[in-house]
Enzyme design. Structure first.
Site, PDB file in Angstrom:
ATOM      1  N   GLY A   1       0.399  -5.092   0.710  1.00  0.00           N
ATOM      2  CA  GLY A   1      -0.729  -5.057  -0.213  1.00  0.00           C
ATOM      3  C   GLY A   1      -0.376  -5.632  -1.577  1.00  0.00           C
ATOM      4  O   GLY A   1      -1.262  -6.107  -2.301  1.00  0.00           O
TER       5      GLY A   1
ATOM      6  N   GLU B   1       3.902  -5.740   7.121  1.00  0.00           N
ATOM      7  CA  GLU B   1       3.103  -4.701   7.777  1.00  0.00           C
ATOM      8  C   GLU B   1       3.462  -4.534   9.252  1.00  0.00           C
ATOM      9  O   GLU B   1       3.407  -3.435   9.803  1.00  0.00           O
ATOM     10  CB  GLU B   1       1.612  -5.014   7.651  1.00  0.00           C
ATOM     11  CG  GLU B   1       1.016  -4.740   6.278  1.00  0.00           C
ATOM     12  CD  GLU B   1       1.184  -5.885   5.294  1.00  0.00           C
ATOM     13  OE1 GLU B   1       2.016  -6.796   5.544  1.00  0.00           O
ATOM     14  OE2 GLU B   1       0.490  -5.871   4.269  1.00  0.00           O
TER      15      GLU B   1
ATOM     16  N   ALA C   1       0.861  -1.179   0.000  1.00  0.00           N
ATOM     17  CA  ALA C   1       0.000   0.000   0.000  1.00  0.00           C
ATOM     18  C   ALA C   1       0.901   1.235   0.000  1.00  0.00           C
ATOM     19  O   ALA C   1       2.090   1.145   0.318  1.00  0.00           O
ATOM     20  CB  ALA C   1      -0.882  -0.020   1.242  1.00  0.00           C
TER      21      ALA C   1
ATOM     22  N   GLU D   1      -0.859  -9.228  -1.123  1.00  0.00           N
ATOM     23  CA  GLU D   1      -2.304  -9.455  -0.957  1.00  0.00           C
ATOM     24  C   GLU D   1      -3.007  -9.397  -2.319  1.00  0.00           C
ATOM     25  O   GLU D   1      -3.893 -10.200  -2.608  1.00  0.00           O
ATOM     26  CB  GLU D   1      -2.883  -8.415   0.019  1.00  0.00           C
ATOM     27  CG  GLU D   1      -2.365  -8.635   1.437  1.00  0.00           C
ATOM     28  CD  GLU D   1      -2.787  -7.540   2.403  1.00  0.00           C
ATOM     29  OE1 GLU D   1      -2.417  -6.369   2.149  1.00  0.00           O
ATOM     30  OE2 GLU D   1      -3.477  -7.840   3.382  1.00  0.00           O
TER      31      GLU D   1
HETATM   32  N1  3HC Z   1       4.617   3.507   0.098  1.00  0.00           N
HETATM   33  C1  3HC Z   1       5.111   4.722  -0.195  1.00  0.00           C
HETATM   34  N2  3HC Z   1       6.407   4.945  -0.491  1.00  0.00           N
HETATM   35  C2  3HC Z   1       7.224   3.875  -0.500  1.00  0.00           C
HETATM   36  C3  3HC Z   1       6.771   2.585  -0.207  1.00  0.00           C
HETATM   37  C4  3HC Z   1       5.403   2.414   0.099  1.00  0.00           C
HETATM   38  N3  3HC Z   1       4.878   1.212   0.358  1.00  0.00           N
HETATM   39  N4  3HC Z   1       7.813   1.738  -0.283  1.00  0.00           N
HETATM   40  C5  3HC Z   1       8.878   2.472  -0.622  1.00  0.00           C
HETATM   41  N5  3HC Z   1       8.528   3.767  -0.749  1.00  0.00           N
HETATM   42  C6  3HC Z   1       9.386   4.889  -1.145  1.00  0.00           C
HETATM   43  C7  3HC Z   1      10.491   5.130  -0.133  1.00  0.00           C
HETATM   44  O1  3HC Z   1      10.055   5.999   0.880  1.00  0.00           O
HETATM   45  C8  3HC Z   1      11.569   5.733  -0.995  1.00  0.00           C
HETATM   46  O2  3HC Z   1      11.244   7.083  -1.204  1.00  0.00           O
HETATM   47  P1  3HC Z   1      12.395   8.191  -1.324  1.00  0.00           P
HETATM   48  O3  3HC Z   1      13.222   7.786  -2.501  1.00  0.00           O
HETATM   49  O4  3HC Z   1      11.642   9.458  -1.484  1.00  0.00           O
HETATM   50  O5  3HC Z   1      13.175   8.119  -0.041  1.00  0.00           O
HETATM   51  C9  3HC Z   1      11.402   5.020  -2.331  1.00  0.00           C
HETATM   52  O6  3HC Z   1      10.074   4.492  -2.319  1.00  0.00           O
HETATM   53  C10 3HC Z   1      12.363   3.873  -2.542  1.00  0.00           C
HETATM   54  O7  3HC Z   1      12.305   3.022  -1.403  1.00  0.00           O
HETATM   55  P2  3HC Z   1      13.629   2.396  -0.766  1.00  0.00           P
HETATM   56  O8  3HC Z   1      14.666   3.451  -0.630  1.00  0.00           O
HETATM   57  O9  3HC Z   1      13.204   1.674   0.449  1.00  0.00           O
HETATM   58  O10 3HC Z   1      14.081   1.409  -1.925  1.00  0.00           O
HETATM   59  P3  3HC Z   1      14.770  -0.014  -1.804  1.00  0.00           P
HETATM   60  O11 3HC Z   1      15.008  -0.437  -3.196  1.00  0.00           O
HETATM   61  O12 3HC Z   1      15.906   0.036  -0.849  1.00  0.00           O
HETATM   62  O13 3HC Z   1      13.670  -0.980  -1.165  1.00  0.00           O
HETATM   63  C11 3HC Z   1      11.491  -1.943  -0.887  1.00  0.00           C
HETATM   64  C12 3HC Z   1      12.505  -1.278  -1.861  1.00  0.00           C
HETATM   65  C13 3HC Z   1      12.029  -3.298  -0.435  1.00  0.00           C
HETATM   66  C14 3HC Z   1      10.204  -2.121  -1.633  1.00  0.00           C
HETATM   67  C15 3HC Z   1      11.310  -1.025   0.353  1.00  0.00           C
HETATM   68  O14 3HC Z   1      11.003   0.274  -0.108  1.00  0.00           O
HETATM   69  C16 3HC Z   1      10.206  -1.440   1.271  1.00  0.00           C
HETATM   70  O15 3HC Z   1      10.398  -2.306   2.089  1.00  0.00           O
HETATM   71  N6  3HC Z   1       9.027  -0.772   1.168  1.00  0.00           N
HETATM   72  C17 3HC Z   1       7.944  -0.957   2.075  1.00  0.00           C
HETATM   73  C18 3HC Z   1       7.276  -2.286   1.901  1.00  0.00           C
HETATM   74  C19 3HC Z   1       6.123  -2.403   2.878  1.00  0.00           C
HETATM   75  O16 3HC Z   1       6.245  -2.225   4.054  1.00  0.00           O
HETATM   76  N7  3HC Z   1       4.952  -2.739   2.331  1.00  0.00           N
HETATM   77  C20 3HC Z   1       3.786  -2.876   3.137  1.00  0.00           C
HETATM   78  C21 3HC Z   1       3.072  -1.576   3.184  1.00  0.00           C
HETATM   79  S1  3HC Z   1       1.715  -1.630   4.294  1.00  0.00           S
HETATM   80  C22 3HC Z   1       0.491  -2.410   3.444  1.00  0.00           C
HETATM   81  O17 3HC Z   1       0.700  -2.849   2.350  1.00  0.00           O
HETATM   82  C23 3HC Z   1      -0.812  -2.470   4.154  1.00  0.00           C
HETATM   83  C24 3HC Z   1      -1.765  -3.420   3.494  1.00  0.00           C
HETATM   84  O18 3HC Z   1      -1.726  -4.642   4.195  1.00  0.00           O
HETATM   85  C25 3HC Z   1      -3.154  -2.902   3.551  1.00  0.00           C
END
Ligand code: 3HC
Length: 700
Positions: A102, A125, A63, A105
């Site tokens: 997400g 998450e 998400a 999912e």
């Molecule tokens: N939402 C918004 N922005 C995000 C994002 C997300 N889910 N994931 C990454 N970004 C942004 C980062 O803030 C970063 O922004 P910036 O360049 O302005 O600093 C940019 O994308 C690149 O991210 P990384 O520097 O982390 O890039 P990497 O290549 O090192 O890593 C990744 C990539 C493994 C995908 C890592 O970004 C990550 O772990 N992201 C989060 C994954 C996550 O937690 N997903 C679950 C979200 S909660 C959810 O899905 C709820 C659902 O169940 C309803």
């Protein structure tokens, strides 16, 4: 903006492509786009099956975290996923990079999943204080079983595609081009007459679950999950998955998800997600700043810290030379390194072969031989300015041109150290935190003349050795220790007021710290603190400051290493010490300090935390830290502050800076201005009804 989700067709296979850089997060346009494209697919009589694939570096990584905390906008992800799943024609998810949260999912709402072998899938998450709230807690147990699903969701750890394939979460591994392979797989499914597989219509396999399962599971994660809100919520979701019909369990998941979303924990953990990314950015050192090559490293000083630093480089294949003052010290230093590796091998976390390779990369010297061709030299001797100056003078003579000269000082003036060399632009602070293998923080200290490429190289090297680097400026104690001093000061003053040391630590521990301030002092060594105090020329003029610690050191009570410090020790467990209590009492009498042994837990936390926050505000005003969130990263990665508090500055924001200032004024009335006069920045923000976060946004 172009289409973030597009529809095309390759013969009988529809290809739905997401293109929302950088990580294809499920922001509103993506959710809308998915809904539209899958509706188009349902209507497209020529299309027999669909492939969902992503452009760029990854499949949907979750998400959009920036949307959290704002009112949800339709279509909601669970709705999109249910619509996709209900489709009468087969949908295949084609995964590369990381299908997370997400993203996974959504992939589980597809009927089949294929992936390249390098892909990873996961539900992280929990690391954001959340649970997989778009049916993930219901689908993953159906796909891989409740135990494996719980492990994946409670740890948040991603699973490599091959493992996911073996577990049944990925149906097909695609070697070569993913799009081609996914289309071929979809065609094969059509040819074989495969029907949509809808996880929501399946039940959870409970054959391995008995009546004790969930209680035992809770016990098994109790230590790692201490204090965190989300893991328990995830367990409740899986309980619902095994005991309720799908629709009811999804409702339950939604309720529990909303509780997480509204929690202070999730706000803190989401704050850290962005803080950990922001701290990698230095405004005047852009990401494309050229970096120096680092092929060989030297560490001056082979004590616990020096050895630990050498190991960090060897672990990533960079050879290092350890310098000690004589053969005996060198042997001891190399012996500690060997012992550490042997322990890791014994625990099964390292192969003997890998250990041998690491050991081969580490050599020793008692003069400066082998150091003249090093690209990075890190001094890690004990905290004494005269000694450090002498070493840097010598390094200036032997180091090759362009070598980075780093000091692992925890407090001292980098500019003064740099002034002993003819190349202050090459000098920088690399402050590691003990124990080096547990604490992931590296405070990089920028001197007045530190060159930009030295900063850029240091940031990159920190990442390489798996440290989280935060760039800070020069002042006594930099960010971390400078803010930790008031925290420890208050712990000491409360002891003088008659509050037992173990009570202070218990309250701090229950608040979430990995260890209370007195336990930390004993672990660091009380003698070390006394040395720091002596080096701290501009310390407050207060006879009560750290006086209990000084008296304990006079009695030979240095902390854990002498099995007696603020606490007595039986093994590593701290036991309240009558001697410490007596010293505190005698000193309080001598200094005329009023006894207040029954202060509230709230006061203990306020005094520990608000004193620290106030120092943080001064640090921001002085420009020593670039952002409040950098300070938060320092405390979470270097001092064992729990992630669910988000760091001291975020904690201040969460409490409300007006409340912080009001409490400080109360203590100011009682103790005077020396410690409790709010920093101008803090006072102003509180007065304007603003937060540190607001200030950061205004100053970005
Ligand atoms: N939402 C918004 N922005 C995000 C994002 C997300 N889910 N994931 C990454 N970004 C942004 C980062 O803030 C970063 O922004 P910036 O360049 O302005 O600093 C940019 O994308 C690149 O991210 P990384 O520097 O982390 O890039 P990497 O290549 O090192 O890593 C990744 C990539 C493994 C995908 C890592 O970004 C990550 O772990 N992201 C989060 C994954 C996550 O937690 N997903 C679950 C979200 S909660 C959810 O899905 C709820 C659902 O169940 C309803």
């Amino acid at each position: 903006m172009g289409d973030v989700v597009s529809y095309s067709r390759e013969g009988e296979i529809a290809v739905i492509t997401v293109n929302n850089p950088p990580v294809n997060a499920l922001s509103l346009p993506v959710r809308k786009g998915l809904q539209d494209c899958f509706r188009q697919f349902a209507q497209d009589a020529e299309a027999k099956a669909a492939v969902l694939i992503c452009d760029g570096r990854t499949f949907i990584a979750g998400a959009d975290i920036t949307e959290f905390g704002k009112p949800p906008e339709d279509p909601w992800l669970p709705k999109v996923i249910h619509e996709m799943e209900a489709c009468e024609k087969v949908i295949v998810a084609a995964i590369h990079g990381t299908a997370l949260g997400g993203g996974l999912e959504t992939a589980m709402g597809c009927h089949y999943r294929c992936a390249v072998p390098s892909a990873q899938i996961g539900l992280p998450e929990v690391t954001l204080g959340l649970l997989p709230g778009a049916t993930g807690t219901q689908r993953l147990p159906r796909l891989i079983g409740p135990k494996a699903a719980l492990d994946a969701m409670v740890s948040g750890r991603p699973m490599p595609a091959k493992k996911a394939h073996a577990a049944g979460a990925i149906d097909e591994l695609v070697e070569g081009d993913l799009k081609e392979g996914a289309i071929a797989y979809a065609k094969k499914l059509v040819a074989n007459g495969a029907k949509p597989r809808r996880l929501s219509e399946e039940s959870v396999d409970t054959s391995d679950i008995d009546e004790h399962f969930f209680a035992e599971y809770r016990n098994s994660i109790a230590r790692q999950a201490r204090g965190f809100f989300a893991p328990e919520q995830i367990i409740k979701c899986v309980e619902a998955a095994v005991s309720l019909p799908y629709e009811e369990a999804v409702k339950r998941e939604n309720e529990l998800f909303m509780e997480c979303m509204m929690s202070s924990h999730s706000a803190a953990q989401r704050h850290l997600f962005f803080a950990e990314r922001a701290c990698q950015k230095v405004l005047d050192v852009p990401a494309d700043t050229p970096k120096r090559e680092v092929k060989k490293v030297a560490v001056i000083g082979g004590g616990t810290m020096g050895g630990g630093i050498g190991m960090k480089f060897a672990n990533v294949g960079i050879p290092g030379v350890l310098k000690e003052i004589n053969d005996e010290a060198l042997e001891r230093g190399l012996g500690i390194i060997r012992g550490n590796y042997e322990n890791t091998v014994k625990k099964g976390r390292l192969s003997q072969e890998a250990m041998d390779q690491c050991m081969d990369l580490i050599s020793g010297t008692v003069d400066y031989q082998g150091i003249d061709d090093c690209d990075l030299i890190i001094e890690a001797v004990f905290e004494n300015m005269a000694l450090k100056k002498e070493i840097f003078g010598e390094l200036d003579k032997v180091a090759k041109k362009g070598a980075i000269l780093a000091s692992n000082t925890s407090t001292l003036d980098i500019d003064e150290i740099a002034a002993c060399t003819s190349r202050p632009e090459d000098v920088i602070g690399w402050h590691f935190f003990a124990p080096a293998n547990v604490m992931t923080l590296l405070e990089l200290v920028r001197g007045k003349q530190t060159a930009k490429d030295v900063i850029a190289t240091s940031m990159a090297m920190a990442k390489k050795i798996r440290k989280t680097a935060v760039l800070v400026g020069v002042c006594f104690g930099f960010v971390g220790n400078r803010m930790f001093f008031p925290y420890q000061r208050e712990a000491g003053l409360m002891m003088l007021e008659g509050v037992p040391a173990d009570r202070i630590d218990k309250v701090a521990y229950e608040w979430g710290w990995a260890m209370g301030p007195n336990g930390v002092a004993d672990l660091s060594g009380l003698d070390v603190l006394v040395k720091v105090k002596n080096e701290w020329t501009e310390r407050p003029d207060d006879p009560a400051l750290w006086v209990v610690i000084e008296k304990l050191v006079e009695k030979g009570r240095m902390g854990q290493k002498t099995k007696a410090g603020i606490f007595d020790y039986s093994g590593r467990a701290p036991v309240p010490s009558a001697e410490t209590a007596a010293i505190a009492k005698a000193e309080a009498e001598r200094l005329g300090i009023e006894q207040r042994p029954d202060i509230s837990d709230e006061e203990i936390i306020e005094r520990l935390m608000y004193s620290m926050i106030n120092e943080g505000a001064l640090i921001l005003e002085e420009g020593i830290a670039m952002r409040p969130s950098d300070i938060d990263v320092v405390f979470v990665h270097g001092y064992g502050m729990p992630r669910y508090r988000g760091g001291p500055m975020h904690y201040g924001d969460a409490v409300g800076l007006d409340k912080v200032v009001a409490a400080m004024e109360k203590y100011r009335q009682r103790y005077g201005d020396m410690y409790w006069k709010p920093a101008p920045l803090l006072a102003k923000l509180a007065k304007d009804g603003k937060s540190f976060d607001d200030w950061a946004a205004e100053n970005a």
